[in-house]
Design a protein around this motif. Structure first.
Motif, short mmCIF file in Angstrom:
data_model
loop_
_atom_site.label_atom_id
_atom_site.label_comp_id
_atom_site.label_asym_id
_atom_site.label_seq_id
_atom_site.Cartn_x
_atom_site.Cartn_y
_atom_site.Cartn_z
N VAL A 627 73.64 39.30 -98.20
CA VAL A 627 73.40 40.86 -98.45
C VAL A 627 72.67 40.84 -100.00
O VAL A 627 73.73 40.36 -100.84
CB VAL A 627 74.38 41.64 -98.08
N CYS A 628 71.88 41.05 -100.41
CA CYS A 628 71.47 41.32 -101.73
C CYS A 628 72.34 42.59 -102.16
O CYS A 628 72.69 43.32 -101.65
CB CYS A 628 69.71 41.76 -101.80
N THR A 630 73.46 45.93 -104.08
CA THR A 630 72.81 47.01 -104.01
C THR A 630 72.81 47.90 -105.40
O THR A 630 72.11 49.06 -105.50
CB THR A 630 73.17 47.84 -102.89
N LEU A 689 64.43 51.98 -104.49
CA LEU A 689 63.89 51.16 -103.69
C LEU A 689 62.15 51.41 -103.68
O LEU A 689 61.56 50.29 -103.73
CB LEU A 689 64.13 51.76 -102.24
N ASP A 692 61.58 48.79 -106.19
CA ASP A 692 61.36 47.52 -105.64
C ASP A 692 60.49 47.08 -104.81
O ASP A 692 60.28 46.12 -104.24
CB ASP A 692 62.85 47.19 -105.09
N ASN A 763 59.83 46.13 -94.55
CA ASN A 763 59.90 46.32 -96.10
C ASN A 763 59.71 47.70 -96.19
O ASN A 763 58.77 48.27 -97.18
CB ASN A 763 59.39 45.44 -96.84
N HIS A 865 74.20 53.61 -101.92
CA HIS A 865 74.46 51.92 -101.51
C HIS A 865 74.35 51.68 -100.11
O HIS A 865 73.70 50.73 -99.69
CB HIS A 865 75.84 51.38 -101.96
N ARG A 868 70.39 51.48 -99.67
CA ARG A 868 69.67 50.66 -100.17
C ARG A 868 70.13 49.10 -99.37
O ARG A 868 69.34 48.26 -99.19
CB ARG A 868 70.36 50.34 -101.65
N ARG A 869 71.35 49.33 -98.73
CA ARG A 869 71.93 48.23 -98.19
C ARG A 869 70.98 47.89 -96.95
O ARG A 869 70.84 46.84 -96.53
CB ARG A 869 73.40 48.30 -97.29
N ALA A 872 68.71 45.63 -98.07
CA ALA A 872 69.38 44.51 -98.66
C ALA A 872 69.67 43.61 -97.84
O ALA A 872 69.80 42.35 -97.88
CB ALA A 872 70.22 44.77 -99.55
N GLU A 905 79.02 48.37 -105.13
CA GLU A 905 78.55 48.27 -103.85
C GLU A 905 78.91 49.09 -102.93
O GLU A 905 79.79 50.03 -103.07
CB GLU A 905 78.77 46.69 -103.38
#
Ligand code: TPP
Length: 1182
Positions: A627-628, A630, A689, A692, A763, A865, A868-869, A872, A905
């Motif tokens: 998991v990247c 966040t 996001l 990103d 994505n 989070h 974003r998770r 991620a 996180e």
């Protein structure tokens, strides 16, 4: 005169009773009335007693007319002269004044001429309003001219009648059961258009058909000719409108479009096929029918929902695909139900036939999932279109049993593909939806989906709808399954042209396919092809259709398949030889036979080979359990916060509502103090996001502003129509696009659409927000059949986020609950199995193994989070989040910026951070809860002064259950009673879900002495009471069950606090008035008129009142001693939900003087959130 003529007349007269009085009859009535008036004496004196003076116009019944006829046949003078004229066959209508008409070429024979002359003599004078012949009126043109005009207008009206209603008399039913009656005209020709089409002009048709008329510009039937005899006009109109195609298009309001369609049907020679094209149709029919025949032969007892009776659907689809590809389409999305699906997979997508057949062999799957029946499976294929020599991608979207629910999903997927391809007008991506006749008109989702067709953020720039209309729905006849004439009437609401076509006329069908494709390409609008066929077998192949449709099936049994009929036609035309046709059949049979042998070699199947959304490159070489992070940098937060809290840059000269400016000023203040409320937390998630490179789409009812007026992503120019500005679109020059869009008032179609959108590309973050969580249940099918189970059935992932506003705030049964219990009940983690929490990838694995994530978050940072998770993760999973309502503005529901930064996180649980957390051994009760009730519990604990003895733990991620963290909490508070507190009723909320999992945890801990007890509302069939007193009583009861009654000391202390608060609020209110709130507002104020100032005063007064109210017990926002969000009895305490639509009223922020205190509290609440590693859970920070 013969009996037939009498019958004909009876028809006319009877028709006059059921429709508006035919004009002709009115003319006759006037004529006789005038005649009687002007020559009454003559009439009276000469009147024979035996003469029936009832005129033509007054005849009202068949028996009466028959009587008249008998009388007339004995003595023509015994009836009124109008009846005499009629029975003697003298036409009464169109006169052929030589100077006005082009000479009739077909009326050369003398009898016809005579008839015409007689008719002219016998014809009554044309009607005029005053009952005087037009020629007699001063200054009026001669009667002949009037007649001329009238007759031309009549012909125009006839042409228009065909255009508007010709389809009603089209010959659409291959079974001949529902067909036009076919009326024989005076020229002996059978014509279909009768009263239903021609209405009052019906009678004209049967008179002089040889007169020539100038064609109006509203028709193209003449081609290059401007004049045509009426007979020819009728014949051409009959061919165009009453043949095997029923063109329903006059509902379209655009003249350009109607003219375009006319050209494609009316122009002589519009429907033309050269021999090669005809042969291709036959070849394709051979495949379509051949495939079904083969399956019928090999798998006699298997359900396959064959296409027989609508076999032409395959050549139609082929034609659409060929033609669209030629026009530039690169990607096609198909949605369809069971009927003919296997045929589409084999013959449209060219899925290898052995793969399809292996689904019949009952083989074991080697991958995980529960799979689906063969006629629901999806497919993705990319192949060379042989006709156009271009590559085309075809996706058949996986489909549940629930008919038509795939429609919005297809549209969403197609729309997402358009985004990915930068296709701004649908020229590269095409959506095709195939419907059943019963379901198309029966299911509401069809209507909801149709309404997306022209919405800017939802349009796919035209969908081609094909109805496989077999004239029966399972066992139900259309007359019992719909009130509309056609099953396609729903499409009229969006002005779509609808082409009804007889399935047994392949060329007519293919012509409709061509026109539909071109129409969609030209106008980017929806279009419908209604293939009227039949169903050769029962609903499925094992069903006996004669039980319910005996007569229909007697006919069907006698009917040749269309393939055979068409082959015979082409053989007769010399287009194919009989041998050629037989070879075609044999060739395809061999293909199927070989495929069958091949399929027998297959030993296992893979669900993943049927995936309709392969995310090529996404999974390859990826550690799915990684998991990247966040968290993001402070600099990023500040940049987003700054832009999000600014009005549009000055150069835009954008006039923002002053209430919005106030909100922006408060946002700015928050950014300055490095604190985020819900709206800012959400904006951080979206903004980062986008930064990103993730495309974000937020859709739902009123999401742009936010139902509770907290979001304000789109500003509206206050003096320029349609002037909009969205600052989140302007955060970074190279950011991904952000789409935030108010949707139509639909949950089902929009949720389905967003689900489809979310599956197109990994994505992308797609968020659907409900107005209130309760309304999501109108989309229950989408939730059940797609979101909850899509991955399990079809190996198809989606990271869709549902935001469901939820909380019990006395708003009544339908504005309270997002129905957490339903989502939790659909979660597929086993309640009795304690997972391997020692696995270092436990958290990610648990997420990966469940069907969705259910959260009830309490802080903006956790929302940040969680969102974003979604991206991620190394896989995609739907997230169902129960969002706050009053908590959107709750002063404690704020997060410091550090909770968004790199070292932070997502927190699955938020442990106790107050006094109780410091001395866990002294804690007597540990209350686990989720969502808004946390803030109520904090307040109650404070009021009851039990901060040291009661620990409150927030379960933020309810599903999958955070066993590891819960275990640690139970261990930590080893002496405490375990409590689950929820504000929902006992049979609702999270209780049923968490209870089992707490039990499993305690069993695993071998702690037999403890169990978790329930504290919340009692069971109820309704989600909430609508009575505020009862609401508060319920609240008080369960809070008292945890904290007991307030002591006398508690009460005295509270009274003191309330007084202090009231004083503070007043002070805060007056200081608010004095302050200016931000740059933007300064500018607006500089320009503001006296009216604005008046408005300000009004607003301020309102604010004062609100502040006063807030200071009373029961207000929702006063920290930390504010009473519950649930209002006490008899207090008309507006919750933020009700006040929300006033965008400029942010109750939390109005109490400016309190911000620092709130921040302190909030800081305190979140201090330990950052130190939330497992160790810290054991040893709470001091
Ligand atoms: C929402 C829903 N309701 C009921 C059914 C059960 N059902 C399956 S097929 C069918 C008949 C559908 O008729 P039609 O749309 O005309 O398609 P056909 O099967 O005739 O091709 C019914 C009622 C279903 N699948 N979905």
């Amino acid at each position: 005169m013969n009996q037939g003529r009498v019958k004909h007349l009876m028809l006319v007269v009877n028709f006059s009773k059921i429709d508006v009085a035919p004009r002709l009859l009115r003319e006759y009535a006037r004529y006789h009335y005038r005649k009687l008036q002007t020559s009454s004496s003559v009439c009276k004196s000469s009147q024979d007693n035996t003469k029936d003076t009832d005129s033509f116009a007054n005849g009202s019944s068949a028996a009466y007319i028959e009587g008249l006829y008998t009388k007339w046949s004995k003595n023509p003078r015994s009836v009124d002269s109008s009846w005499d004229a009629y029975f003697s066959g003298k036409p009464r209508s169109i006169s052929t004044t030589p100077s006005l008409y082009k000479k009739s070429e077909v009326s050369a024979d003398s009898s016809a001429t005579k008839t015409t002359k007689d008719a002219a003599a016998a014809a009554p004078p044309p009607a005029s309003a005053g009952g005087v012949a037009p020629a007699a009126a001063a200054g009026a043109p001669p009667a002949a001219d009037w007649k001329y005009i009238d007759d031309h207008l009549t012909v125009q009206a006839i042409i228009r009648a065909y255009q508007v209603r010709g389809h009603l008399a089209a010959d659409l039913d291959p079974l001949g059961i529902v067909g036009p009656p076919g009326i024989t005209s005076v020229d002996g020709k059978k014509r279909n258009a009768a009263q239903a089409v021609l209405r009052q002009h019906y009678t004209y048709v049967f008179n002089d058909l040889n007169a020539t008329f100038k064609l109006p510009s509203s028709t193209m039937i003449g081609g290059d000719e401007q004049f045509l005899p009426l007979k020819e006009i009728l014949d051409r109109l009959e061919r165009v409108y009453c043949g095997h195609i029923g063109v329903e298009y006059m509902q379209i309001t655009s003249l350009t479009k109607t003219n375009w369609i006319r050209e494609r049907f009316e122009k002589p020679g519009a429907i033309m096929f050269n021999p090669d094209e005809k042969k291709l149709i036959l070849e394709r029919l051979t495949r379509s029918t051949g495939f079904e025949n083969f399956l019928a032969k090999k798998f006699t007892s298997e359900k396959r929902f064959g296409l027989e009776g609508c076999d032409i659907m395959i050549p139609i689809m082929k034609e659409i695909i060929d033609r669209s590809t030629k026009l530039g389409v690169e990607s096609i999305f198909i949605g369809m139900a069971h009927r003919g699906r296997l045929n589409v997979l084999a013959n449209i997508c060219r899925k290898p036939i052995p793969d399809i057949l292996s689904q019949f062999h009952g083989l074991k799957a080697t991958d995980s999932g529960s799979g689906d029946v063969k006629y629901h499976l999806g497919l993705f294929t990319e192949r060379l279109n042989r006709v156009t020599n271009k590559n085309v991608r075809i996706t058949v979207v996986a489909n549940p049993s629930h008919l038509e629910y795939v429609n919005p999903v297809v549209l969403g997927k197609a729309r997402a593909e358009m985004y990915q391809r930068g296709d701004s007008n649908g020229s590269k991506v095409l959506s095709i939806i195939i419907h059943g006749d019963a379901s198309f008109c029966g299911q509401g989702v069809v209507y909801e989906s149709m309404h997306l067709s022209d919405l800017p953020c939802y349009t796919t720039f035209g969908t081609i709808h094909i109805v496989a209309n077999n004239q029966v729905g399972f066992t139900t006849d259309p007359r019992f399954s719909r009130s509309s004439r056609y099953c396609t009437d729903v499409a009229r609401v969006v002005n779509a042209p609808i082409f009804h076509v007889n399935a047994d006329d392949p060329e007519a069908c293919i012509h409709c396919a061509r026109v539909s494709t071109d129409y969609r390409a030209e106008f980017h609008k929806d279009v419908v092809i209604d293939i009227v066929g039949y169903r050769r077998n029962g609903h499925n192949e094992a069903d006996e259709p004669m039980f319910t449709q005996p007569l229909m099936y007697q006919r069907i049994r006698k009917l040749q398949p269309v393939m055979q009929k068409y082959a015979e036609k082409l053989i007769k035309e010399g287009v194919v030889q009989e041998k050629e046709y037989k070879d075609m059949i044999a060739k395809y049979e061999k293909i199927c036979d070989d495929a069958f042998i091949e399929s027998k070699k297959v030993k296992t199947i893979k669900y993943s080979s049927w995936i309709d959304s392969p995310w090529t490159g996404f999974f390859e070489g990826r550690d799915r359990l990684k998991v990247c992070p966040t968290g993001v940098s402070l600099e990023t937060l500040n940049n987003i916060g700054e832009i999000f809290s600014n009005p549009p840059p000055a150069e835009h000269k954008f006039e923002v509502h002053k209430g919005v400016l106030r909100i922006l000023a408060l946002r700015k203040q928050m950014v300055k103090s490095q604190m985020a409320d819900w709206s800012l937390g959400e904006a951080f998630a979206i903004g980062t996001l986008l930064k990103d490179g993730i495309h974000v789409r937020l859709s739902g009812q009123d999401v742009e502003r936010g139902t509770f007026s907290h979001r304000h992503h789109v500003f509206h120019h206050q003096s320029q129509d349609k002037g909009r500005y969205n600052s989140i679109e302007h955060l970074y020059p190279d950011q991904s696009p952000y789409v935030v869009c108010n949707s139509s008032l639909s949950e089902c179609a929009i949720m389905g659409f967003e689900h489809g959108y979310s599956m197109a590309h990994p994505n992308t973050l797609v968020i659907w927000e409900a107005q209130f969580g309760d309304f999501a249940n109108t989309a229950q099918t989408i939730i059940d059949s797609f979101i909850a189970s899509g991955e399990t059935k079809w190996v198809r992932q989606s990271g869709l986020v549902l935001l469901l506003p939820h909380s019990m705030e006395g708003m009544g049964p339908e504005h309270s609950s997002g129905r957490i219990e339903r989502f939790l009940q659909l979660s597929d983690d086993d309640p009795d199995i304690y997972p391997d929490t020692c696995d270092c990838d436990f958290v990610a694995r648990q997420l990966m193994d469940t069907n969705w994530i259910v959260t009830n978050l309490s802080t903006p940072a956790n929302l940040f989070h969680a969102l974003r998770r979604q991206v991620a993760l190394g896989f995609r999973k739907p997230l169902i989040n129960f969002s706050p309502k009053s908590v959107l503005r709750h002063p404690l529901a704020r997060s410091p910026f550090r909770d968004f930064t790199e070292c932070s996180e997502f927190m699955r649980i938020i442990p106790e951070t107050g006094k109780a957390g410091c001395k866990p051994d002294c804690v007597e009760k540990v209350v686990f809860c989720s969502g808004k009730v946390y803030y109520d519990l904090v307040k109650e604990r404070e009021e009851h002064e039990q901060d040291e003895t009661v620990a409150i733990i927030r379960v933020e991620q309810v599903c999958p259950f955070p066993y590891d963290l819960i275990t640690k909490q139970i261990e930590l508070y080893k002496n405490a009673e375990l409590i689950w507190c929820q504000e929902e009723h006992k049979n609702q909320g999270s209780w049923s879900y968490v209870q089992q999992r707490f039990d499993t945890t305690l069993i695993k801990m071998e702690d037999e002495t403890r169990c978790i007890s329930y504290h919340g509302r009692p069971p109820n069939s309704a989600p909430s009471t609508g009575n505020k007193v009862r609401h508060y009583t319920e609240y008080k009861n369960f809070m008292t069950s945890i904290f007991g009654e307030l002591t006398e000391e508690n009460k005295q202390r509270l009274e003191r606090i309330v007084k202090e608060q009231q004083a503070q609020a007043k002070q805060a209110s007056s200081s608010t008035k004095a302050k200016t709130v931000g740059q933007g507002e300064d500018k607006t104020k500089a320009k503001s008129s006296k009216d604005d100032k008046k408005d300000d005063k009004k607003d301020d007064k309102k604010d004062d009142k609100k502040d006063d109210k807030k200071a009373k017990p029961g207000a929702t926002t006063a920290p930390p001693t504010s009473p519950p969000a649930s209002p006490p009895p008899k207090q008309d305490n507006k919750s933020p939900t009700t006040s929300a639509p006033k965008g400029d009223m942010n109750p939390a922020d109005k109490t400016k003087g309190k911000i620092d205190t709130k921040q302190e509290n909030s800081k305190k609440a979140t201090t330990d959130e950052t130190n939330k590693n497992d160790e810290n859970l054991k040893k709470p920070t001091k």
